[in-house]
Design a protein around this motif. Structure first.
Motif, mmCIF file in Angstrom:
data_model
loop_
_atom_site.group_PDB
_atom_site.id
_atom_site.type_symbol
_atom_site.label_atom_id
_atom_site.label_comp_id
_atom_site.label_asym_id
_atom_site.label_seq_id
_atom_site.Cartn_x
_atom_site.Cartn_y
_atom_site.Cartn_z
ATOM 1 N N SER A 54 0.786 -1.221 0.000
ATOM 2 C CA SER A 54 0.000 0.000 0.000
ATOM 3 C C SER A 54 0.822 1.278 0.000
ATOM 4 O O SER A 54 0.309 2.326 -0.356
ATOM 5 C CB SER A 54 -0.958 0.016 1.196
ATOM 6 N N GLU A 71 5.688 2.169 11.725
ATOM 7 C CA GLU A 71 4.489 2.923 12.061
ATOM 8 C C GLU A 71 4.604 4.309 11.443
ATOM 9 O O GLU A 71 5.628 4.973 11.583
ATOM 10 C CB GLU A 71 4.340 3.026 13.574
ATOM 11 N N VAL A 75 -0.476 4.543 12.021
ATOM 12 C CA VAL A 75 -0.883 3.309 11.350
ATOM 13 C C VAL A 75 0.318 2.379 11.253
ATOM 14 O O VAL A 75 1.415 2.802 10.886
ATOM 15 C CB VAL A 75 -1.442 3.602 9.934
ATOM 16 N N TYR A 77 2.389 -0.794 9.619
ATOM 17 C CA TYR A 77 2.585 -1.469 8.345
ATOM 18 C C TYR A 77 3.590 -2.593 8.535
ATOM 19 O O TYR A 77 4.472 -2.518 9.389
ATOM 20 C CB TYR A 77 3.132 -0.500 7.286
ATOM 21 N N GLU A 95 2.728 -3.214 3.586
ATOM 22 C CA GLU A 95 1.289 -3.394 3.553
ATOM 23 C C GLU A 95 0.729 -3.046 4.918
ATOM 24 O O GLU A 95 1.389 -3.244 5.946
ATOM 25 C CB GLU A 95 0.889 -4.810 3.151
ATOM 26 N N ARG A 96 -0.465 -2.513 4.913
ATOM 27 C CA ARG A 96 -1.114 -2.108 6.158
ATOM 28 C C ARG A 96 -1.445 -3.323 6.999
ATOM 29 O O ARG A 96 -1.932 -4.328 6.478
ATOM 30 C CB ARG A 96 -2.376 -1.314 5.837
#
Length: 101
Positions: A54, A71, A75, A77, A95-96
């Motif tokens: 992502s 982070e 968020v 990852y 990717e998340r």
């Protein structure tokens, strides 16, 4: 490439408690990074194997020590690929991570 953003590299190690349970311990290092989009070809190629890249972070290679979690803006990852673009720059394709319920 400008390094206008902060990225936290998270290293996990595991220690045993008094009854032998493995407990994760996290060590965090904050570095400056650049950001770029995941290439269309890479996105669709990865999707066929169930991976969902992502975002790509660009950091100085000497700051990276194999961390598999990063982070960014609150968020988390998971690093799915690293690629050295030059002697100093390293791309982290991520990717998340899904939220833990």
């Amino acid at each position: 490439m400008t390094y206008d953003h902060e990225l936290t590299l998270v290293k996990q190690t595991f220690v045993s408690d008094e009854i032998g349970n493995q407990i994760p311990v996290e060590t965090e290092i904050t570095v400056l990074c650049g950001i770029k989009s995941v290439a269309r070809n890479e996105f669709y190629s990865a999707a066929t194997t169930g991976i969902k890249p992502s975002i790509v972070f660009i950091i100085h290679g000497y700051e990276y020590n194999g961390q598999q979690i990063v982070e960014f803006e609150g968020v988390r990852y998971r690093v799915i690929r690293t690629y050295a673009t030059s002697f100093e720059e390293l791309e982290l394709t991520c990717e998340r991570v899904a939220a833990d319920g």
